[in-house]
Structures are given as structure tokens and as C-alpha cells.
Design an enzyme around this catalytic site. Structure first.
Site, PDB file in Angstrom:
ATOM      1  CE  LYS A   1      -2.268  -1.188   3.777  1.00 51.52           C
ATOM      2  NZ  LYS A   1      -1.918  -2.606   3.933  1.00 51.52           N
ATOM      3  CB  THR A   2       3.565   2.432   2.244  1.00 57.04           C
ATOM      4  OG1 THR A   2       2.790   2.294   3.439  1.00 57.04           O
ATOM      5  CG2 THR A   2       4.456   3.646   2.359  1.00 57.04           C
TER       6      THR A   2
ATOM      7  CD  GLU B   1      -0.328   3.057   3.520  1.00 56.67           C
ATOM      8  OE1 GLU B   1      -0.075   2.129   4.304  1.00 56.67           O
ATOM      9  OE2 GLU B   1       0.490   3.948   3.224  1.00 56.67           O
TER      10      GLU B   1
END
Length: 469
Positions: free
Chosen positions: A121-122, A165
Site C-alpha cells: 500500500k505505502t 493509503e
């Protein structure tokens, strides 16, 4: 122009303001003109960055830190009920807002892209933020890590796109209503909140249901859990919801955005994709196949929002990394030291394979710190097997974070599984001694990886110091 302050956020107080998710929201609110205050357990560079934006940051938690004119108290799932500032807010009737609700309010009036998945995600959120900024679109963004480029985890932009995110760990991603949602993968994790894979699937289905009418779900075509989610969402669409577009990406032959080739080039990759009948080639400036796939997910999401695909692909090369995601920390005596946030077996395997490809004839040496007792109990054996990909490893004690110890759950679970898999591994409770052990093993051409989501990140500097002296 982006909207102003959400209701009741003129004078917010953040408990745990230094956290990755919390600090990002606080920064955006401060940039929008809010009078931000908060507290954190210890001093940090993040606290300093917040003060530079005009925020008041207290160190330690005390009821007196909550200002008399606070309009809301923002908390995350990590804040315990006995926190004195939270108790004071409830006693005084100050509204308590979960960070996910605060983030959702910041997205109002914009075109959000929400990035979800058990891993990546990051990185994917960061890739999009950097590429869109490079194109001059000035997006707002909220990310769970500091970018190498802009040097921050959040930004209040003047453009219409908001990249965020979306955290599945506590189901808080159900609060968002994105125009485009990315699902990178779907695996069982966060064992304190999910009892089964079925619960995970239901949670991601709920997230997909939150996509705005006429919006797009971008989902991986290569990952079993993601393919299952795609099948479930398509079945629901057939039953009535026909306003959702689904775009799959990956190496699978049936992917809508197909990865035709990934060619490693040291610490970068050259990627070729087929999108909309066109072949697009671009550079990903971080190593590893999984990072190349993250970039393709970012490309597919931007294209779904109407961003020109070829321009976005070229701009993706400007992403050079994010704190803790295979972040180079330095080199001494011919030994490179890199920091990895990987703490789930899938992430560990992906990062170790990427680093193996970049190490050439050198060895890969790892200092690993298991993260959370619950995760170690459920996945410790898989973590150990992943460490067999390294030439040698030192395993630290479990980093507890927000959890209390679980009887019988220690890093020995990881060590025993690694030994059984044929790994060269040893246990060491003392971080300084672990760093000294790895530094003593390393020689020119070797690559040292500090790996885990806890304070193992601090040992990279120790390894470099030992090597230099």
C-alpha cells in the site's frame, strides 16, 4: 482548489500525533489552516515537522494536554481506553473522531484514489503521489511512510486528486468512498481483528462496495486472494450493481493491463505493459518484481481517472523510494546496508528475492525482528522459512508494538522454522550485539538488510558504524 476544513476540525487534538497515519492527517489539516495540537509518547523528527507547520506537540500523555477549546479529539485503533487525554475528552464532551473518519472528511469534494491490500500500500500510494506531482497535477496525499522525494507522508495539494493509503487492519477503509480503488492482494493478516480468510474477503468486498457510482476497482490478476475478490465483486455486479468498472492488472493472460516483461537492471527495473491496445515501456527506479507490479497498479489507477497513461508511465520513474521500503542506508567497506519494512512472510520473500537479484555475487545478510505476538504466533514458521532465502540471519526478540505478550510466543518460533528450512540463523536479544554479529560476517560486495516493522530500522546505522570502525 481543494476544499477547506471539515466540520469540527478547526482545533483538533491528535492522541499519538507522531504515528504514520495520524501525522499525515494532522499535516494536511495544518496546511488547510486548522490550529492543530496533539501528543506523542516520544520526541521525533515527525513531531518537529508538525511544529514547523504550526502544530503544538506535547511529549507524553496527560489530561492537561487537551486544550480547553479543542473541537475534536482524533484517535487511532492503537489508542487504549485508559489514555488520560481520551478520558478527559469524554468527560468534557469533546467529540472523539477515528482517524479514518477524519481522513474521509479530507477527501470530500475531491477525486480520491484509495490504495488497499495486505502488502504494498505505502509503495503504490507513494508512486502515484510522486508521479502525479512530477506531472504538475499537485495531488493531495496521505501515506503511511515518508517519501524520499517530497520528504513527507502527507500534502495538501491544489489539484483535484487525493491519493490515500487505505488500511484494512481495523476495517477503517470501509469509511472511504473513492472514485478509484486499488486492491493489490488479499491475504490473511491482522489476526487480532480477523479470524478467517472469509472475514478478510467480506471486508474487502465492503471496501469495493464503497467505490463511488461510475468508479473503478483496479485489482491484481495474479494473486489468488485478489482473483477471488474480483469474482465476488463481479457476481455482485451481475446481481444489480452495474455502475462499477473493474480493471485487472498483472502477468496473467486475462489481465486488462498486462505486464508483458519485467527486466531487472541492478537496483531498477524496466517494465513493459499492454494497456488499451498499446505497448508502454517505462523504468521503475526501485528493485524487484513486486515493486514493478505496484507501479503497474499505479499506472492502471491513474489511467482510470483519466490521467494520460504514457505521461504517467514516464513520471513513475521519478519515484525513488519511501522510508523503510528497501531504503538504502549507506555503504562502508564495500558493504551496502538497506532497510526493509517487510514483516509478513510474503513481503519478506519478495524483498529478499529483490535484494538477491541486486546483490550479484555478494551475500545477503539479514537482521530480522518479528512484529507483533499475534502475527508471530500465526505466521512465525512462514517467516522462518522466508529467511532461508538469505545467506545468514540474526533474529531479534518480537517487537510488541501495541500488544501484550502471549504465553509461549517468542522469536524462537521463527528461528526453529528457519533452521528446519536449512537457514544459517541465530537468535540475539540485544540489537547492538546483533548489528555487531552481522557486521562481523559482512565483506565487500555483501548486502545487509535490516528487516521488520519495529525499531530494527535503527540498527542500519549501527552496522555501518561497526563496518567503518
Amino acid at each position: 482548489m481543494a476544499p477547506g476544513l471539515p466540520p469540527a476540525m478547526e482545533r483538533p487534538h491528535f492522541i499519538g500525533i507522531g504515528g504514520a497515519g495520524m501525522s499525515g492527517i494532522a499535516k494536511i489539516l495544518a496546511q488547510r489552516g486548522a490550529r492543530v495540537a496533539g501528543s506523542d509518547a516520544k520526541e521525533s523528527a515527525t513531531a518537529g515537522a508538525l511544529r514547523a507547520l504550526g502544530a503544538t506537540v506535547h511529549i507524553g500523555h496527560a489530561a492537561g494536554h487537551l486544550a480547553g477549546d479543542a473541537t475534536a479529539v482524533v484517535v487511532s485503533s492503537a489508542i487504549r481506553d485508559d489514555n488520560p487525554e481520551l478520558a478527559a475528552a469524554r468527560e468534557r464532551g469533546v467529540p472523539v473522531v477515528h482517524r479514518s473518519d477524519a481522513l474521509a472528511a479530507l477527501m470530500e469534494g475531491l477525486r480520491p484514489i484509495a490504495v488497499a491490500g495486505t502488502h504494498g500500500k505505502t509503495t503504490t500510494t507513494s508512486m502515484l503521489a510522486v508521479a502525479l506531482r512530477t506531472m504538475g497535477l499537485d495531488p493531495s496525499y496521505a501515506i503511511g511512510g515518508d517519501l524520499d522525494g517530497p520528504g513527507t507522508n502527507a500534502h495538501h495539494g491544489g489539484g483535484e486528486i487525493f491519493v490515500a493509503e487505505a488500511d484494512e487492519s481495523d476495517r477503517s477503509f470501509h469509511k472511504y468512498a473513492p472514485e478509484v480503488a486499488i486492491v493489490l492482494n488479499v491475504e490473511l493478516d491482522h489476526h487480532a481483528n480477523y479470524a478467517s480468510m472469509e472475514e478478510i474477503h467480506v471486508s474487502f468486498e465492503t471496501f469495493a462496495d464503497r467505490i463511488r457510482p461510475g468508479g473503478t476497482l483496479v485489482v491484481c490478476a495474479d494473486h489468488d486472494g485478489a482473483r477471488e475478490l474480483t469474482a465476488r465483486v463481479r457476481a455482485r455486479a451481475a446481481e444489480g450493481r452495474r455502475d462499477l468498472r473493474i480493471v485487472t492488472y498483472g502477468e496473467a493472460a486475462d489481465a486488462d493491463v498486462r505486464v508483458a516483461e519485467v527486466t531487472p537492471r541492478g537496483l531498477t527495473s524496466e517494465v513493459t505493459v499492454l494497456l488499451g491496445g498499446e505497448e508502454i515501456a517505462f523504468t521503475v527506479s526501485v528493485p524487484g518484481r513486486h515493486y514493478a507490479h505496484n507501479a503497474v497498479a499505479a499506472l492502471a489507477a491513474g489511467a482510470a481517472l483519466g490521467v494520460p497513461a504514457r505521461e504517467l508511465a514516464a513520471a513513475l520513474a521519478s519515484y525513488t523510494g519511501v522510508n523503510r521500503r528497501l531504503q538504502p542506508k549507506g555503504e562502508a567497506r564495500g558493504v551496502r546496508v538497506i532497510d526493509s519494512y517487510a514483516h509478513h512472510p510474503t513481503e519478506m520473500t519478495a524483498d529478499l528475492e529483490a535484494i538477491r537479484g541486486a546483490a550479484g555475487d555478494g551475500r545477503v545478510l539479514v537482521v530480522f525482528q518479528p512484529h507483533l505476538f499475534s502475527r508471530t504466533r500465526e505466521l512465525g514458521a512462514e517467516m522462518g522459512r522466508a529467511l532461508a532465502l538469505a545467506d545468514a540471519s540474526v533474529v531479534l526478540d518480537v517487537y510488541p508494538a501495541r500488544e501484550d505478550p502471549i504465553p509461549g510466543v517468542t522469536s524462537a518460533i521463527v528461528v526453529d522454522a528457519a533452521l528446519a528450512a536449512g537457514a544459517d540463523v541465530r537468535a540475539e536479544s540485544d540489537g547492538e550485539k546483533a548489528a555487531a554479529l552481522i557486521a562481523g560476517m559482512a565483506g565487500p560486495g555483501d548486502l545487509v538488510l535490516t528487516m521488520g516493522a519495529g525499531d530494527v530500522t535503527e540498527l542500519g546505522a549501527v552496522v555501518l558504524d561497526r563496518l567503518a570502525n
